[in-house]
Scaffold this motif. Structure first.
Motif, PDB file in Angstrom:
ATOM      1  N   ASN A 190       0.847  -1.188   0.000  1.00  9.68           N
ATOM      2  CA  ASN A 190       0.000   0.000   0.000  1.00  9.68           C
ATOM      3  C   ASN A 190       0.886   1.243   0.000  1.00  9.68           C
ATOM      4  OD1 ASN A 190      -2.680   1.143   0.154  1.00  9.68           O
ATOM      5  ND2 ASN A 190      -2.199   1.788   2.225  1.00  9.68           N
TER       6      ASN A 190
ATOM      7  N   SER B  25      -0.965   4.411  -3.564  1.00 10.68           N
ATOM      8  CA  SER B  25      -2.032   3.758  -4.320  1.00 10.68           C
ATOM      9  C   SER B  25      -1.557   2.592  -5.191  1.00 10.68           C
ATOM     10  CB  SER B  25      -2.799   4.774  -5.195  1.00 10.68           C
ATOM     11  OG  SER B  25      -3.426   5.746  -4.375  1.00 10.68           O
TER      12      SER B  25
ATOM     13  N   GLU C 147      -8.032  -8.043   2.880  1.00 10.15           N
ATOM     14  CA  GLU C 147      -8.243  -7.188   1.726  1.00 10.15           C
ATOM     15  C   GLU C 147      -9.091  -7.913   0.678  1.00 10.15           C
ATOM     16  OE1 GLU C 147      -4.650  -5.534   0.186  1.00 10.15           O
ATOM     17  OE2 GLU C 147      -4.302  -4.344   1.990  1.00 10.15           O
TER      18      GLU C 147
ATOM     19  N   ASP D  52     -10.826  -5.717  -1.919  1.00  8.26           N
ATOM     20  CA  ASP D  52     -11.354  -4.560  -2.641  1.00  8.26           C
ATOM     21  C   ASP D  52     -11.396  -4.742  -4.153  1.00  8.26           C
ATOM     22  OD1 ASP D  52      -8.525  -4.495  -2.406  1.00  8.26           O
ATOM     23  OD2 ASP D  52      -8.497  -2.400  -3.035  1.00  8.26           O
ATOM     24  N   ASP D  53     -10.690  -5.748  -4.686  1.00  7.44           N
ATOM     25  CA  ASP D  53     -10.729  -5.984  -6.134  1.00  7.44           C
ATOM     26  C   ASP D  53     -10.379  -7.437  -6.431  1.00  7.44           C
ATOM     27  OD1 ASP D  53      -7.947  -6.190  -5.966  1.00  7.44           O
ATOM     28  OD2 ASP D  53      -7.591  -4.172  -6.742  1.00  7.44           O
TER      29      ASP D  53
ATOM     30  N   THR E 149     -11.989   0.323  -1.141  1.00 10.24           N
ATOM     31  CA  THR E 149     -10.581   0.587  -1.431  1.00 10.24           C
ATOM     32  C   THR E 149     -10.119   1.940  -0.888  1.00 10.24           C
ATOM     33  OG1 THR E 149      -8.891   0.552  -3.144  1.00 10.24           O
ATOM     34  CG2 THR E 149     -10.953   1.669  -3.705  1.00 10.24           C
TER      35      THR E 149
ATOM     36  N   LYS F 138      -7.270   3.074  -2.191  1.00 13.53           N
ATOM     37  CA  LYS F 138      -6.282   3.440  -3.206  1.00 13.53           C
ATOM     38  C   LYS F 138      -6.801   4.458  -4.225  1.00 13.53           C
ATOM     39  CE  LYS F 138      -3.896  -1.047  -2.944  1.00 13.53           C
ATOM     40  NZ  LYS F 138      -2.713  -0.568  -2.238  1.00 13.53           N
TER      41      LYS F 138
ATOM     42  N   GLN G  68      -9.986  -1.658   2.752  1.00 14.88           N
ATOM     43  CA  GLN G  68      -9.084  -2.791   2.568  1.00 14.88           C
ATOM     44  C   GLN G  68      -7.747  -2.574   3.252  1.00 14.88           C
ATOM     45  OE1 GLN G  68      -8.092  -0.566   0.267  1.00 14.88           O
ATOM     46  NE2 GLN G  68      -5.979  -1.133  -0.123  1.00 14.88           N
TER      47      GLN G  68
END
Length: 373
Positions: A248, A251, A278, A280-281, A305, A307, A338
């Protein structure tokens, strides 16, 4: 659906926040020798007081100091352990034209020991600012960082001819002493930030572990025993959680991959109270690894997220929580971003207004799903 009176809360967060401009300016002044450490700490105090109000106003129950006294989430703790030496990371521009953070050197040069209280004074100030009905939380780096980055070669062979049991036991004892120091100051909620187990989900990182002489299939189970040594030393009524981080920095991220390679060791074998994971994606894969979650633990789903600025849809978040509940009961789930918003002093490429909106979204969705006030 029931609320939670103990952490982690239905709406929680990882901890780090974007540093305000006046704090960054003071840090620059201190680096140049224009102000001393005491003057910098006063500025940090002011920033933390404002950060506490920021979190409470949003509706969060767990409150951190935003990691405002740190440059890097891990080094500013690890370098205070006896027997540990660290080097600052380096910023490089990669082939993609983006800035990347080269991992810092973390070496065990002597017997690991707890030589001073590391977080106690910082916690005491945080606690003094937190209102009744809220819980101050401290985040510290995972002890696995003292092994994973360098493997056997990163640990002095004279101090530790064999790693088992002395190295793992010494580190666990040092962590246990820090946890008791925090406990005596009133701390009841600690989070360990761990990149290494998440990195072991990434094929490139797994191969790097092999080149260091470690078996990536065996490491998660060894780390579970390592973490359990720490848990054995912690005060009984202190909540000890772990955040799984895939990198992290401004971003960007460092690793990807489904949790499946580490899920059983992480969720079933570690004697922790909770996990911040995490999700988030697509980098994190699906929710099937949650099937290993025992009945006495909580997983905080990192679905929002930190980011990027666009705000997630409430309906999408609720749908994903519902998907996760097919593998772990809804009663054992919670919601958070996340990761932190600023794992290093540099911060993610997101605004304070975005940060506020993301955290408020977490609180509102948790209230809708679990009924938390």
């Amino acid at each position: 659906m029931s609320t939670r009176s103990i952490p982690p809360f239905r709406a929680d967060h990882v901890g780090s926040l974007l540093r305000p401009r006046f704090l960054l300016d003071a840090r620059d002044q201190h680096a140049r020798g224009a102000i001393d450490a005491a003057a910098l700490r006063k500025v940090e105090d002011r920033a933390i007081t404002e950060a506490v109000k920021f979190q409470e106003d949003i509706g969060l129950k767990s409150i951190t100091d935003g990691e405002f006294r740190r440059t890097y989430f891990h080094l500013d703790f690890l370098r205070h352990l006896g027997g540990v030496a660290t080097d600052d990371p380096k910023l490089v521009v990669g082939e993609d034209g983006k800035e990347h953070l080269l991992p810092p050197g973390i070496r065990v040069v002597d017997k690991v020991r707890h030589v001073r209280d590391i977080q106690r004074a910082d916690f005491e100030y945080l606690s003094s600012q937190v209102s009744a009905g809220h819980t101050p939380k401290v985040s510290i780096p995972s002890p696995t960082m003292l092994h994973f980055r360098g493997g056997r070669a990163g640990i002095n062979a004279q101090a530790y001819p064999e790693l088992e049991p002395d190295f793992y036991e010494d580190v666990a004892k040092a962590y246990g002493q820090e946890l008791h120091s925090l406990y005596e100051a009133g701390c009841r909620y600690v989070q360990m930030d761990d990149t290494n187990l998440a990195y072991l989900c990434d094929q490139h990182m797994r191969e790097a572990a092999r080149t260091r002489g470690d078996d990536p299939n065996e490491l998660p189970h060894r780390y579970a025993k390592f973490i359990n040594r720490v848990v054995a030393y912690k005060p009984k009524d202190m909540v000890l959680s772990m955040h799984l981080c895939r990198g992290n920095f401004k971003s960007t991220y460092a690793a990807e991959g489904n949790y499946e390679p580490v899920a059983e060791a992480l969720l079933s074998e570690m004697h922790l109270d909770a996990y911040f994971m995490e999700y988030d994606d697509d980098r994190s894969g699906d929710f099937r690894p949650l099937r290993f979650l025992p009945a006495n633990k909580i997983v905080v789903l990192g679905l929002v997220t930190t980011k990027f600025s666009p705000l997630e849809s409430k309906d999408d978040l609720k749908r994903r929580i519902d998907e996760a509940s097919k593998y772990a009961p809804l009663e054992q789930l919670a919601l958070s971003p996340q990761c932190g918003f600023s794992s290093t002093v540099h911060g993610n490429k997101i605004s304070v207004d975005d940060e506020r909106a993301k955290l408020r979204l977490v609180v509102e969705v948790a209230r809708d799903v679990w009924g938390d006030a």
